[in-house]
Design a protein around this motif. Structure first.
Motif, PDB file in Angstrom:
ATOM      1  N   ILE A   1      15.423 -31.542 -16.825  1.00  0.00           N
ATOM      2  CA  ILE A   1      15.856 -32.818 -16.076  1.00  0.00           C
ATOM      3  C   ILE A   1      16.316 -33.276 -17.164  1.00  0.00           C
ATOM      4  O   ILE A   1      17.526 -34.113 -17.042  1.00  0.00           O
ATOM      5  CB  ILE A   1      15.025 -33.393 -15.529  1.00  0.00           C
ATOM      6  CG1 ILE A   1      13.626 -33.420 -16.085  1.00  0.00           C
ATOM      7  CG2 ILE A   1      14.125 -32.846 -13.896  1.00  0.00           C
ATOM      8  CD1 ILE A   1      12.517 -34.479 -14.993  1.00  0.00           C
TER       9      ILE A   1
ATOM     10  N   GLN B   1      12.317 -40.742 -18.923  1.00  0.00           N
ATOM     11  CA  GLN B   1      12.377 -41.523 -17.498  1.00  0.00           C
ATOM     12  C   GLN B   1      11.532 -42.672 -17.577  1.00  0.00           C
ATOM     13  O   GLN B   1      10.786 -43.125 -18.232  1.00  0.00           O
ATOM     14  CB  GLN B   1      11.403 -40.833 -17.162  1.00  0.00           C
ATOM     15  CG  GLN B   1      11.470 -38.369 -17.361  1.00  0.00           C
ATOM     16  CD  GLN B   1      10.768 -38.038 -16.597  1.00  0.00           C
ATOM     17  OE1 GLN B   1       9.563 -38.705 -16.004  1.00  0.00           O
ATOM     18  NE2 GLN B   1      10.709 -36.601 -16.835  1.00  0.00           N
TER      19      GLN B   1
ATOM     20  N   VAL C   1       8.233 -37.237 -14.312  1.00  0.00           N
ATOM     21  CA  VAL C   1       8.617 -36.100 -13.166  1.00  0.00           C
ATOM     22  C   VAL C   1       8.516 -34.994 -14.280  1.00  0.00           C
ATOM     23  O   VAL C   1       8.768 -35.141 -15.697  1.00  0.00           O
ATOM     24  CB  VAL C   1       9.786 -36.334 -13.154  1.00  0.00           C
ATOM     25  CG1 VAL C   1      10.522 -35.215 -12.416  1.00  0.00           C
ATOM     26  CG2 VAL C   1      10.171 -37.211 -12.268  1.00  0.00           C
ATOM     27  N   PHE C   2       8.081 -33.699 -13.603  1.00  0.00           N
ATOM     28  CA  PHE C   2       8.476 -32.588 -14.794  1.00  0.00           C
ATOM     29  C   PHE C   2       9.096 -31.494 -14.216  1.00  0.00           C
ATOM     30  O   PHE C   2       9.196 -30.500 -13.065  1.00  0.00           O
ATOM     31  CB  PHE C   2       6.612 -31.900 -14.008  1.00  0.00           C
ATOM     32  CG  PHE C   2       5.375 -32.940 -15.317  1.00  0.00           C
ATOM     33  CD1 PHE C   2       5.561 -32.240 -16.679  1.00  0.00           C
ATOM     34  CD2 PHE C   2       5.454 -34.135 -14.793  1.00  0.00           C
ATOM     35  CE1 PHE C   2       4.469 -33.904 -16.855  1.00  0.00           C
ATOM     36  CE2 PHE C   2       4.026 -34.494 -14.379  1.00  0.00           C
ATOM     37  CZ  PHE C   2       3.371 -34.801 -16.177  1.00  0.00           C
ATOM     38  N   GLY C   3      10.476 -31.571 -14.703  1.00  0.00           N
ATOM     39  CA  GLY C   3      11.433 -30.746 -14.959  1.00  0.00           C
ATOM     40  C   GLY C   3      12.098 -29.838 -15.645  1.00  0.00           C
ATOM     41  O   GLY C   3      13.850 -29.835 -15.750  1.00  0.00           O
TER      42      GLY C   3
ATOM     43  N   VAL D   1      11.152 -29.082  -9.546  1.00  0.00           N
ATOM     44  CA  VAL D   1      11.009 -29.953  -9.999  1.00  0.00           C
ATOM     45  C   VAL D   1       9.596 -30.740  -9.278  1.00  0.00           C
ATOM     46  O   VAL D   1       9.341 -31.478  -8.321  1.00  0.00           O
ATOM     47  CB  VAL D   1      12.297 -31.390 -10.376  1.00  0.00           C
ATOM     48  CG1 VAL D   1      12.087 -32.338 -10.821  1.00  0.00           C
ATOM     49  CG2 VAL D   1      13.526 -31.227 -10.524  1.00  0.00           C
TER      50      VAL D   1
END
Lengths: 241, 241
Positions: free
Chosen positions: A54, A75, B78-80, B119
């Motif tokens: 991401i 983020q 967020v882990f992406g 994700v």
């Protein structure tokens, strides 16, 4: 116009970028106006390829949609209300722009895909406006810096995203200060205070501000700035390595 | 065992919950051990229905997977990474547990779905261990509080998630203090300091700590605590409304 296909993207997941710019004591936000019939403003946005992280997606999107490279993006929040994608609004936008959307989204499936509910990961950055050169892409009619107090009405929850990004910018400002790279290598306490006053949109008291900054333990005091009047000259500082 | 089907979920998007607990001067983390052959620990996790917001999903998942209701949950990151879902590891876990997975995931398509890249949106909370009653579900063999310094090795990037949640807890602690609801209605500065020392895992100097807290402007000073020795009695405080 480049065709966008759903094929290689993670479904129902997008990225929006809130890019704050600092210039001449003002805080601004970078916002493209979409190249569509009707006046539609939207944050630089895009989707995530299956093969990229991401963070990589956010960097790529910012480069593709605004021409900005190697920006310190982070983020700040995920926007995930079930109703955040206003499908009626999107349908109107699509109907108004049948021909253009026909060029962008080749397949009927891709129309359907884009009007589904999306969860969006918000990224933000703060850049020195003098150091970047945003450019429009084929998707945009224009791209401009807007004063943070005077932002056009954007699609979806993008206006709300700017407010939340600003809140996160403030909460993290002490910690992220060095990364933002907004000051010359050597700077005075007054220049630092001006930066804080713009970001927090309020005045600080000189003594309190100086104490707070020194307590953060990130500044190294250097020689006095040469001004000709030595006794009134302010000290210069730089960030500790 | 309850069947899980991909049908109504957003694809490739999950939620993980890092639940910190405060008790007797210790910071702990709530971790279920999966009801599988092999020793697999994992954060309470789940997926997002098409009709619910991500915040609603997080609350539902925490209730379903740990029996906790009305907890002040907030996103932290967020882990992406594209490679965060270790498909080889997952395949091994599935192979070891063919029979059990057969009961959980009815269709072959659902096996494939669960081993795709995900994700994951990380949520965190800090609760008073004395006020909650975690329970196991049919998916878990056990659920326990672990000292934050002594956490079992979990699947995926869940150990890393705990570290990042802890970092965010500390960054936001001044701002979120009131919401966490970890102190009695009236408390002494010493009790507040003890809470900070547990969360930050370091001692604070009494005078500095008191000054910092008063500067935050969230405390209201009340009468002295009755101890019998009036001149040495500490003041009581409560949070401003």
């Amino acid at each position: 116009m480049r065709a966008i296909s759903q094929q290689n993207f993670i479904q129902q997941l997008s990225i929006d970028c809130v890019i704050f710019g600092y210039k001449d004591g003002n805080l601004q936000v970078l916002i493209p106006k979409l190249n569509l019939i009707g006046d539609f403003w939207a944050l630089p946005s895009g989707f995530i390829f299956q093969h990229e992280s991401i963070d990589q997606a956010a960097q790529r999107i910012l480069e593709e949609r605004a021409g900005l490279k190697e920006v310190f993006l982070d983020q700040f929040r995920v926007f995930g209300d079930a109703q955040r994608t206003n499908r009626a609004f999107f349908k109107k936008m699509v109907d108004l722009n049948q021909e253009k959307f026909g060029e962008i989204f080749i397949e009927k499936d891709d129309y359907d895909w884009i009007t589904k509910r999306f969860v969006s990961i918000g990224y933000y950055a703060l850049v020195d406006i003098n150091k970047v050169n945003p450019r429009t892409t084929e998707l945009d009619e224009s791209i401009d810096w807007y004063d943070v107090h005077d932002i056009p009405e954007m699609i979806l929850d993008h206006n709300q995203q700017v407010q939340q990004a600003l809140e996160m910018l403030r909460i993290n400002f002490d910690h992220k200060l060095i990364w933002f790279n907004l000051l010359p290598e050597k700077f005075t306490m007054k220049e630092l205070q001006k930066l804080y006053e713009v970001v927090f949109d309020k005045p600080f008291r000189r003594n309190n501000f100086q104490k707070k900054m020194l307590d953060l333990d990130v500044l190294e005091r250097l020689e006095k700035k040469f001004t000709g009047a030595a006794n009134k000259a302010p000290f210069l500082y730089r960030f500790k390595k």
